[in-house]
Write a protein that holds these residues in place. Structure first.
Motif, PDB file in Angstrom:
ATOM      1  N   GLU A 313       4.712  -3.332  -5.262  1.00  0.00           N
ATOM      2  CA  GLU A 313       2.998  -3.012  -5.430  1.00  0.00           C
ATOM      3  C   GLU A 313       2.442  -4.233  -4.948  1.00  0.00           C
ATOM      4  O   GLU A 313       1.321  -4.036  -4.303  1.00  0.00           O
ATOM      5  N   PHE A 314       2.720  -5.289  -5.445  1.00  0.00           N
ATOM      6  CA  PHE A 314       2.012  -6.445  -5.341  1.00  0.00           C
ATOM      7  C   PHE A 314       2.192  -6.977  -3.884  1.00  0.00           C
ATOM      8  O   PHE A 314       1.111  -7.288  -3.161  1.00  0.00           O
ATOM      9  N   LEU A 405      -4.686  -7.046 -11.620  1.00  0.00           N
ATOM     10  CA  LEU A 405      -3.437  -6.837 -12.346  1.00  0.00           C
ATOM     11  C   LEU A 405      -3.337  -5.893 -13.794  1.00  0.00           C
ATOM     12  O   LEU A 405      -2.534  -4.986 -13.943  1.00  0.00           O
ATOM     13  N   TYR A 408      -5.272  -2.262 -12.316  1.00  0.00           N
ATOM     14  CA  TYR A 408      -4.633  -1.522 -11.286  1.00  0.00           C
ATOM     15  C   TYR A 408      -3.167  -1.473 -11.237  1.00  0.00           C
ATOM     16  O   TYR A 408      -2.477  -0.736 -11.412  1.00  0.00           O
ATOM     17  N   LEU A 409      -2.672  -3.015 -11.032  1.00  0.00           N
ATOM     18  CA  LEU A 409      -1.243  -2.961 -10.632  1.00  0.00           C
ATOM     19  C   LEU A 409      -0.519  -2.467 -11.901  1.00  0.00           C
ATOM     20  O   LEU A 409       0.574  -1.739 -11.702  1.00  0.00           O
ATOM     21  N   SER A 413       1.982   0.558 -10.983  1.00  0.00           N
ATOM     22  CA  SER A 413       3.536   0.473 -11.198  1.00  0.00           C
ATOM     23  C   SER A 413       4.002   1.428 -12.032  1.00  0.00           C
ATOM     24  O   SER A 413       5.104   1.925 -12.064  1.00  0.00           O
TER      25      SER A 413
END
Length: 417
Positions: A313-314, A405, A408-409, A413
């Motif tokens: 995803e990053f 981070l 969202y991430l 994830s």
């Protein structure tokens, strides 16, 4: 009824054993006379004054069983202590409890707050000046402890008395997300680590005492310092801290403001730096790299995963930023000197650094990771960037990267999981 207390002979104090023996005799024989001292030990305060002769036997049965159940739990909890220390802490919870931690429910019990002397690794961001009022001799050690908690509350509230103490957290991620930021006029920020720190202790000159021991011993000292864990409360709920403070400090005591949560922050408050801190300085690039490594590791531990989904995803976001940069560059006929393009390019460089790795940064991050107990790291992923402690002018790239981070991430994830 079984003579439950016989199981604890030699493991509790002589005084505690004798009291339990006499309570048992009073249960078995209504004519057995329990003297006033034993009654005042078995039943405290209002409970003693409300006892009628006709229900003494029933109340003795309940108190006796409560005490034996509690002793079994305390012997297990404090198994690492010496026999003398175990005896004292058991005596405290059975017959004292002036910290108002322990409450009984039926034959069982619970703690609204638990101030157990223990050790922890503590983290903090370098803060401003401290202003700790000196604690002069109070009428009793109990009053000194009440003053200490009033100071802790005033510090957390940033109240009118301007008590400024040292705030640490037992959770590194909370310090990283909420407090570790770089002011715009500075190049770096200091992370402070206090390993193997005694918590829930009073420092009387060179003596380190638990709060319970300090209250019981009535030991007088010319100087009193302390380190208090404000987060160890029932069910990890802030409201239970408020209930405990009302019980201990009085109904009219000022509450901790709702905008502050020492419980979710896992906050530990100290009157001074009590041991040698380990200090690490992070510039913008290093801090962003630390953030990426931390959240990736946190994701791996939380999901028992190797982090591939998190990294994927990053990478997708990095690709999107790169494509957006090329599009805007084309729109500007190849001129990349606009402010917006400079900012976008800086983000891309930082993202690529995280994905590509950096040996020097890895060494610095690994040093920090050695102090983290990942099983105890507990981030509140519902928090957003508004909960970040902001200096007047804070590095916006770091704040935005934290939000990306954290908000969202991590969620994207985990949704894929």
């Amino acid at each position: 009824m079984q003579k439950l207390h016989l199981d604890y002979k030699g493991e509790i104090s002589v005084v505690a054993f004798e009291i339990l023996e006499k309570m048992y005799l009073g249960i078995k024989d209504d004519s057995y006379h329990l003297d006033e001292e034993i009654m005042s030990k078995a039943f405290k305060g209002k409970e003693l004054s409300n006892i009628q002769k006709c229900d003494t036997n029933l109340k003795l049965k309940i108190a006796y069983q409560r005490y034996c159940i509690l002793i079994k739990e305390l012997l297990n909890e404090y198994s690492e202590l010496s026999e003398d220390e175990k005896g004292k802490i058991i005596d405290y919870y059975l017959f004292d409890n002036r910290l108002e931690e322990l409450y009984y429910l039926g034959l069982g019990h619970y703690y609204n707050a638990k101030f157990k002397k223990s050790q922890a690794v503590l983290f903090r961001s370098n803060g401003g000046d401290r202003n700790t009022p000196v604690i002069h001799g109070m009428s009793s050690n109990l009053e000194t402890v009440k003053l200490i908690f009033n100071q802790c509350r005033e510090h957390i509230n940033k109240g009118k008395d301007k008590v400024r103490l040292y705030s640490y957290s037992k959770c590194f991620g909370i310090v990283l997300f909420k407090y570790l930021s770089i002011e715009q006029d500075k190049d770096s920020v200091e992370l402070r680590i206090l390993p193997n720190q005694n918590i829930n202790v009073i420092y009387n000159n060179d003596t380190v005492m638990s709060l319970q021991q300090f209250i019981m011993d009535e030991y007088k000292a010319s100087k009193t310092d302390y380190c208090i864990d404000m987060s160890s409360v029932r069910s990890g709920k802030r409201d239970n801290l408020a209930v405990w403070m009302k019980n201990f400090l009085g109904e009219r005591s000022i509450e901790i403001q709702k905008i502050h949560s020492p419980v979710s922050d896992q906050e530990v408050v100290a009157s001074r730096i009590l041991n040698q801190e380990i200090s690490n300085s992070f510039n913008e690039e290093e801090l962003i790299y630390l953030l990426y490594r931390y959240y990736k590791k946190y994701y791996e531990v939380r999901n028992n995963d190797n982090g591939d989904k998190f990294r994927h995803e990053f990478e997708k976001v990095t690709t999107y930023l790169n494509e957006e940069f090329e599009k805007q560059l084309s729109d500007n006929h190849g001129e990349n000197n606009t402010q917006q393009l400079k900012i976008l390019k800086a983000y891309i460089e930082r993202f690529k650094l995280c994905l590509g790795g950096n040996e020097a940064h890895d060494k610095k991050v690994d040093l920090i990771f050695n102090f983290i107990d990942w099983s105890k790291e507990n981030l509140n992923l519902e928090k957003d960037t508004e909960s970040i402690y902001k200096f007047e002018f804070t590095n916006s790239m770091i704040t935005n990267f934290k939000g990306f981070l954290h908000n969202y991430l991590m969620k994207v994830s985990e949704d894929l999981w």
